[in-house]
Scaffold this motif. Sequence first.
Motif, PDB file in Angstrom:
ATOM      1  N   SER A 161      53.598  28.506  50.853  1.00 49.80           N
ATOM      2  CA  SER A 161      53.202  27.463  49.944  1.00 49.80           C
ATOM      3  C   SER A 161      51.987  26.908  49.839  1.00 49.80           C
ATOM      4  N   LEU A 162      50.929  27.037  50.822  1.00 43.32           N
ATOM      5  CA  LEU A 162      49.758  27.011  50.920  1.00 43.32           C
ATOM      6  C   LEU A 162      49.182  28.267  50.725  1.00 43.32           C
ATOM      7  N   LEU A 163      48.335  28.760  50.064  1.00 48.91           N
ATOM      8  CA  LEU A 163      47.831  29.706  49.743  1.00 48.91           C
ATOM      9  C   LEU A 163      46.443  29.654  50.585  1.00 48.91           C
ATOM     10  N   LYS A 164      45.605  30.314  50.736  1.00 50.74           N
ATOM     11  CA  LYS A 164      44.210  31.091  51.414  1.00 50.74           C
ATOM     12  C   LYS A 164      43.159  31.922  51.854  1.00 50.74           C
ATOM     13  N   ARG A 165      42.077  31.899  51.315  1.00 51.42           N
ATOM     14  CA  ARG A 165      41.742  33.304  51.167  1.00 51.42           C
ATOM     15  C   ARG A 165      39.988  33.162  51.253  1.00 51.42           C
ATOM     16  N   THR A 166      39.334  33.646  52.180  1.00 51.59           N
ATOM     17  CA  THR A 166      38.181  33.773  52.470  1.00 51.59           C
ATOM     18  C   THR A 166      37.827  35.367  51.663  1.00 51.59           C
ATOM     19  N   TYR A 167      36.488  35.557  50.903  1.00 49.98           N
ATOM     20  CA  TYR A 167      36.048  36.874  49.994  1.00 49.98           C
ATOM     21  C   TYR A 167      34.376  36.353  50.511  1.00 49.98           C
ATOM     22  N   LYS A 168      34.122  37.706  51.074  1.00 47.59           N
ATOM     23  CA  LYS A 168      32.986  37.400  51.563  1.00 47.59           C
ATOM     24  C   LYS A 168      31.969  38.344  50.703  1.00 47.59           C
ATOM     25  N   LEU A 169      30.351  37.857  50.195  1.00 48.42           N
ATOM     26  CA  LEU A 169      29.975  38.417  49.420  1.00 48.42           C
ATOM     27  C   LEU A 169      28.889  38.757  49.802  1.00 48.42           C
ATOM     28  N   SER A 170      28.028  39.786  49.474  1.00 43.48           N
ATOM     29  CA  SER A 170      26.745  40.166  49.541  1.00 43.48           C
ATOM     30  C   SER A 170      25.334  39.735  49.865  1.00 43.48           C
ATOM     31  N   GLU A 171      24.809  39.219  50.771  1.00 41.64           N
ATOM     32  CA  GLU A 171      24.007  38.370  50.709  1.00 41.64           C
ATOM     33  C   GLU A 171      22.315  39.374  50.033  1.00 41.64           C
ATOM     34  N   LYS A 172      22.830  40.338  49.952  1.00 41.35           N
ATOM     35  CA  LYS A 172      21.475  41.076  49.017  1.00 41.35           C
ATOM     36  C   LYS A 172      21.678  40.732  47.706  1.00 41.35           C
ATOM     37  N   GLU A 173      22.380  39.832  46.846  1.00 39.11           N
ATOM     38  CA  GLU A 173      23.063  39.466  45.346  1.00 39.11           C
ATOM     39  C   GLU A 173      23.245  38.030  45.242  1.00 39.11           C
ATOM     40  N   GLU A 174      21.821  38.179  45.520  1.00 38.68           N
ATOM     41  CA  GLU A 174      21.371  36.818  44.966  1.00 38.68           C
ATOM     42  C   GLU A 174      21.770  37.044  43.079  1.00 38.68           C
ATOM     43  N   GLY A 175      22.320  35.197  42.713  1.00 33.80           N
ATOM     44  CA  GLY A 175      22.177  35.327  40.924  1.00 33.80           C
ATOM     45  C   GLY A 175      23.599  34.231  41.261  1.00 33.80           C
ATOM     46  N   SER A 176      24.442  34.125  40.112  1.00 33.57           N
ATOM     47  CA  SER A 176      25.089  33.614  39.150  1.00 33.57           C
ATOM     48  C   SER A 176      26.743  34.541  39.668  1.00 33.57           C
ATOM     49  N   TYR A 177      27.349  33.433  40.678  1.00 36.66           N
ATOM     50  CA  TYR A 177      28.859  33.508  40.569  1.00 36.66           C
ATOM     51  C   TYR A 177      29.419  32.753  39.754  1.00 36.66           C
ATOM     52  N   ARG A 178      31.086  33.102  39.652  1.00 40.13           N
ATOM     53  CA  ARG A 178      31.994  32.545  38.989  1.00 40.13           C
ATOM     54  C   ARG A 178      33.171  33.117  39.504  1.00 40.13           C
ATOM     55  N   VAL A 179      34.398  31.848  39.659  1.00 42.30           N
ATOM     56  CA  VAL A 179      35.367  32.080  40.489  1.00 42.30           C
ATOM     57  C   VAL A 179      36.598  31.418  39.319  1.00 42.30           C
ATOM     58  N   VAL A 180      37.558  32.323  39.037  1.00 41.26           N
ATOM     59  CA  VAL A 180      38.520  31.854  37.830  1.00 41.26           C
ATOM     60  C   VAL A 180      39.245  32.140  38.675  1.00 41.26           C
ATOM     61  N   MET A 181      40.990  30.830  38.332  1.00 39.39           N
ATOM     62  CA  MET A 181      41.865  30.982  39.234  1.00 39.39           C
ATOM     63  C   MET A 181      42.694  30.813  37.570  1.00 39.39           C
ATOM     64  N   HIS A 182      43.341  31.556  37.732  1.00 35.61           N
ATOM     65  CA  HIS A 182      44.865  31.141  36.889  1.00 35.61           C
ATOM     66  C   HIS A 182      46.221  31.515  37.602  1.00 35.61           C
ATOM     67  N   CYS A 183      46.722  30.060  37.529  1.00 40.68           N
ATOM     68  CA  CYS A 183      48.051  29.758  37.844  1.00 40.68           C
ATOM     69  C   CYS A 183      48.510  28.122  37.564  1.00 40.68           C
ATOM     70  N   ASN A 184      49.502  28.655  37.673  1.00 44.67           N
ATOM     71  CA  ASN A 184      50.411  27.205  36.932  1.00 44.67           C
ATOM     72  C   ASN A 184      50.134  26.960  35.275  1.00 44.67           C
ATOM     73  N   ASN A 185      49.965  28.241  34.672  1.00 42.54           N
ATOM     74  CA  ASN A 185      49.725  28.010  33.227  1.00 42.54           C
ATOM     75  C   ASN A 185      48.285  27.515  33.013  1.00 42.54           C
ATOM     76  N   LYS A 186      47.306  27.287  33.680  1.00 39.50           N
ATOM     77  CA  LYS A 186      46.463  26.211  33.780  1.00 39.50           C
ATOM     78  C   LYS A 186      44.974  27.472  34.527  1.00 39.50           C
ATOM     79  N   TYR A 187      44.011  27.101  33.915  1.00 40.47           N
ATOM     80  CA  TYR A 187      42.832  28.294  34.193  1.00 40.47           C
ATOM     81  C   TYR A 187      41.827  26.849  35.795  1.00 40.47           C
ATOM     82  N   TYR A 188      41.341  27.960  36.215  1.00 42.72           N
ATOM     83  CA  TYR A 188      39.698  26.139  37.518  1.00 42.72           C
ATOM     84  C   TYR A 188      38.672  27.321  37.797  1.00 42.72           C
TER      85      TYR A 188
END
Length: 194
Positions: A161-188
């Motif tokens: 019942s509890l989702l836990k995720r950790t993603y590691k990004l490259s320290e060299k890739e500076e810039g704008s990031y966006r996370v999009v989640m789709h669940c329960n027929n909704k976007y976050y």
Amino acid sequence: MKTVLKKYLLLTALMLATLVGYAKENNANCSLLKREKIKIEFYNVKKGALLSIKNEAGTIVYSLEIKNSGNYSRIFDLSKLEEGNYTTELEKDFEIIIKSFSVLDGNITFGKEKIIFKPVIRAQNNFVLISKLSFEKEPIKISLYYNSDLIFSETLICSESLLKRTYKLSEKEEGSYRVVMHCNNKYYTKNFKL
């Protein structure tokens, strides 16, 4: 790395305790006043929460931002609504309370209340930390963008019942990031910069 994960697990445990506490306190009450009027009540509402009524296609037919904290009550005249299925949704900080109702032959029938917990998405250093409480165990799609380009995507069907995720990004890739989640027929969405 271990320190970040320990902090993340502590944050997840605190979030879970908070959400369960909110779930016990936040119930909605809908009552029929007349054939075409209903009274909708929500308890322990914070200023800034969003209340909306949607039809079965998901189109918003009414929307309001709550102006004061505390209990919220309002009488709605539904005589102008077409026949069909509708939902009232109260969107709060960490959850969305959904109450369904139907309009048929001028009569209003109430359905069950449902609580959807929003995901918590945090960016810390070069890590993206995601947690999501879900009792329905529905599929969750996570997409990560870097400067508008999709760099990672996965669809999860959680057995817990509890989702836990950790993603590691490259320290060299500076810039704008966006996370999009789709669940329960909704976007976050969460935008951040490194």
